[in-house]
Motif scaffolding. Structure first.
Motif, mmCIF file in Angstrom:
data_model
loop_
_atom_site.group_PDB
_atom_site.id
_atom_site.type_symbol
_atom_site.label_atom_id
_atom_site.label_comp_id
_atom_site.label_asym_id
_atom_site.label_seq_id
_atom_site.Cartn_x
_atom_site.Cartn_y
_atom_site.Cartn_z
ATOM 1 N N TYR A 178 0.829 -1.207 0.000
ATOM 2 C CA TYR A 178 0.000 0.000 0.000
ATOM 3 C C TYR A 178 0.870 1.266 0.000
ATOM 4 N N ASP A 179 1.988 1.231 0.722
ATOM 5 C CA ASP A 179 2.909 2.368 0.705
ATOM 6 C C ASP A 179 3.495 2.562 -0.694
ATOM 7 N N ILE A 180 3.882 1.453 -1.308
ATOM 8 C CA ILE A 180 4.443 1.526 -2.663
ATOM 9 C C ILE A 180 3.395 2.051 -3.645
ATOM 10 N N ALA A 181 2.166 1.572 -3.512
ATOM 11 C CA ALA A 181 1.091 2.043 -4.394
ATOM 12 C C ALA A 181 0.881 3.544 -4.230
ATOM 13 N N SER A 182 0.965 4.009 -3.002
ATOM 14 C CA SER A 182 0.811 5.439 -2.754
ATOM 15 C C SER A 182 1.927 6.237 -3.414
ATOM 16 N N LEU A 183 3.164 5.766 -3.275
ATOM 17 C CA LEU A 183 4.298 6.451 -3.904
ATOM 18 C C LEU A 183 4.170 6.466 -5.425
ATOM 19 N N GLY B 142 1.408 6.263 -7.097
ATOM 20 C CA GLY B 142 0.307 7.179 -7.406
ATOM 21 C C GLY B 142 0.749 8.636 -7.414
ATOM 22 N N HIS B 143 1.583 9.006 -6.448
ATOM 23 C CA HIS B 143 2.098 10.387 -6.407
ATOM 24 C C HIS B 143 2.973 10.693 -7.623
ATOM 25 N N GLU B 144 3.776 9.693 -8.012
ATOM 26 C CA GLU B 144 4.613 9.889 -9.195
ATOM 27 C C GLU B 144 3.760 10.017 -10.458
ATOM 28 N N PHE B 145 2.712 9.209 -10.547
ATOM 29 C CA PHE B 145 1.786 9.329 -11.686
ATOM 30 C C PHE B 145 1.161 10.722 -11.721
ATOM 31 N N GLU B 146 0.755 11.230 -10.572
ATOM 32 C CA GLU B 146 0.160 12.574 -10.514
ATOM 33 C C GLU B 146 1.157 13.633 -10.988
ATOM 34 N N MET C 275 -0.451 3.006 -16.748
ATOM 35 C CA MET C 275 -1.136 2.961 -15.464
ATOM 36 C C MET C 275 -1.888 1.644 -15.218
ATOM 37 N N PRO C 276 -2.689 1.135 -16.145
ATOM 38 C CA PRO C 276 -3.393 -0.128 -15.877
ATOM 39 C C PRO C 276 -2.440 -1.295 -15.608
ATOM 40 N N LYS C 277 -1.297 -1.285 -16.276
ATOM 41 C CA LYS C 277 -0.323 -2.357 -16.061
ATOM 42 C C LYS C 277 0.285 -2.277 -14.662
ATOM 43 N N VAL C 278 0.609 -1.077 -14.232
ATOM 44 C CA VAL C 278 1.184 -0.899 -12.898
ATOM 45 C C VAL C 278 0.149 -1.260 -11.833
ATOM 46 N N VAL C 279 -1.093 -0.859 -12.036
ATOM 47 C CA VAL C 279 -2.154 -1.205 -11.089
ATOM 48 C C VAL C 279 -2.293 -2.717 -10.989
ATOM 49 N N ARG C 280 -2.230 -3.408 -12.100
ATOM 50 C CA ARG C 280 -2.349 -4.874 -12.096
ATOM 51 C C ARG C 280 -1.191 -5.518 -11.336
ATOM 52 N N VAL C 281 0.020 -5.011 -11.558
ATOM 53 C CA VAL C 281 1.186 -5.537 -10.838
ATOM 54 C C VAL C 281 1.019 -5.326 -9.335
ATOM 55 N N LEU C 282 0.543 -4.167 -8.933
ATOM 56 C CA LEU C 282 0.326 -3.898 -7.509
ATOM 57 C C LEU C 282 -0.746 -4.826 -6.930
ATOM 58 N N GLU C 283 -1.768 -5.120 -7.705
ATOM 59 C CA GLU C 283 -2.799 -6.058 -7.245
ATOM 60 C C GLU C 283 -2.217 -7.456 -7.053
ATOM 61 N N ILE C 284 -1.378 -7.867 -7.978
ATOM 62 C CA ILE C 284 -0.734 -9.184 -7.868
ATOM 63 C C ILE C 284 0.175 -9.222 -6.638
ATOM 64 N N LEU C 285 0.926 -8.158 -6.421
ATOM 65 C CA LEU C 285 1.787 -8.087 -5.236
ATOM 66 C C LEU C 285 0.973 -8.193 -3.954
ATOM 67 N N GLU C 286 -0.165 -7.545 -3.933
ATOM 68 C CA GLU C 286 -1.031 -7.604 -2.750
ATOM 69 C C GLU C 286 -1.463 -9.043 -2.459
ATOM 70 N N VAL C 287 -1.849 -9.764 -3.499
ATOM 71 C CA VAL C 287 -2.260 -11.159 -3.334
ATOM 72 C C VAL C 287 -1.092 -12.004 -2.838
ATOM 73 N N LEU C 288 0.073 -11.822 -3.422
ATOM 74 C CA LEU C 288 1.246 -12.588 -3.009
ATOM 75 C C LEU C 288 1.633 -12.306 -1.561
ATOM 76 N N VAL C 289 1.567 -11.056 -1.185
ATOM 77 C CA VAL C 289 1.892 -10.690 0.197
ATOM 78 C C VAL C 289 0.883 -11.302 1.155
ATOM 79 N N SER C 290 -0.393 -11.271 0.806
ATOM 80 C CA SER C 290 -1.401 -11.840 1.707
ATOM 81 C C SER C 290 -1.218 -13.354 1.821
ATOM 82 N N ARG C 291 -0.827 -14.019 0.752
ATOM 83 C CA ARG C 291 -0.547 -15.463 0.808
ATOM 84 C C ARG C 291 0.668 -15.749 1.672
#
Length: 79
Positions: free
Chosen positions: A4-9, A11-15, A30-46
């Motif tokens: 979530y911290d990485i996603a925030s950073l 996002g700020h860079e995208f802005e 942007m859609p590709k980066v969002v997808r990678v962040l979603e995958i990372l979230e799943v991997l971290v939760s696992r």
């Protein structure tokens, strides 16, 4: 730092890039980066679940061995 911290950073860079160059500059990225962040979230939760599962498996194995020992002792006692 978590996903979530990485996603925030990111996002700020995208802005910042959008403010300087317009949203077309990152429209395809942007859609590709969002997808990678979603995958990372799943991997971290696992990953957070896996250590708990390993502990439970070890405890189950220990209990099975303990049970087998008890059964063997009961058999010897009955003889």
């Amino acid at each position: 730092m978590d996903v979530y911290d990485i996603a925030s950073l990111v996002g700020h860079e995208f802005e910042r890039v959008i403010d300087q160059h317009g949203c077309e500059a990152i429209a395809r990225l942007m859609p590709k980066v969002v997808r990678v962040l979603e995958i990372l979230e799943v991997l971290v939760s696992r990953h957070h679940v896996a250590p708990e599962l390993d502990e439970l498996r070890l405890e189950l194995d220990r209990l099975r061995l303990e049970r087998m020992d008890r059964i063997e002792k009961e058999r010897k006692h009955q003889k």
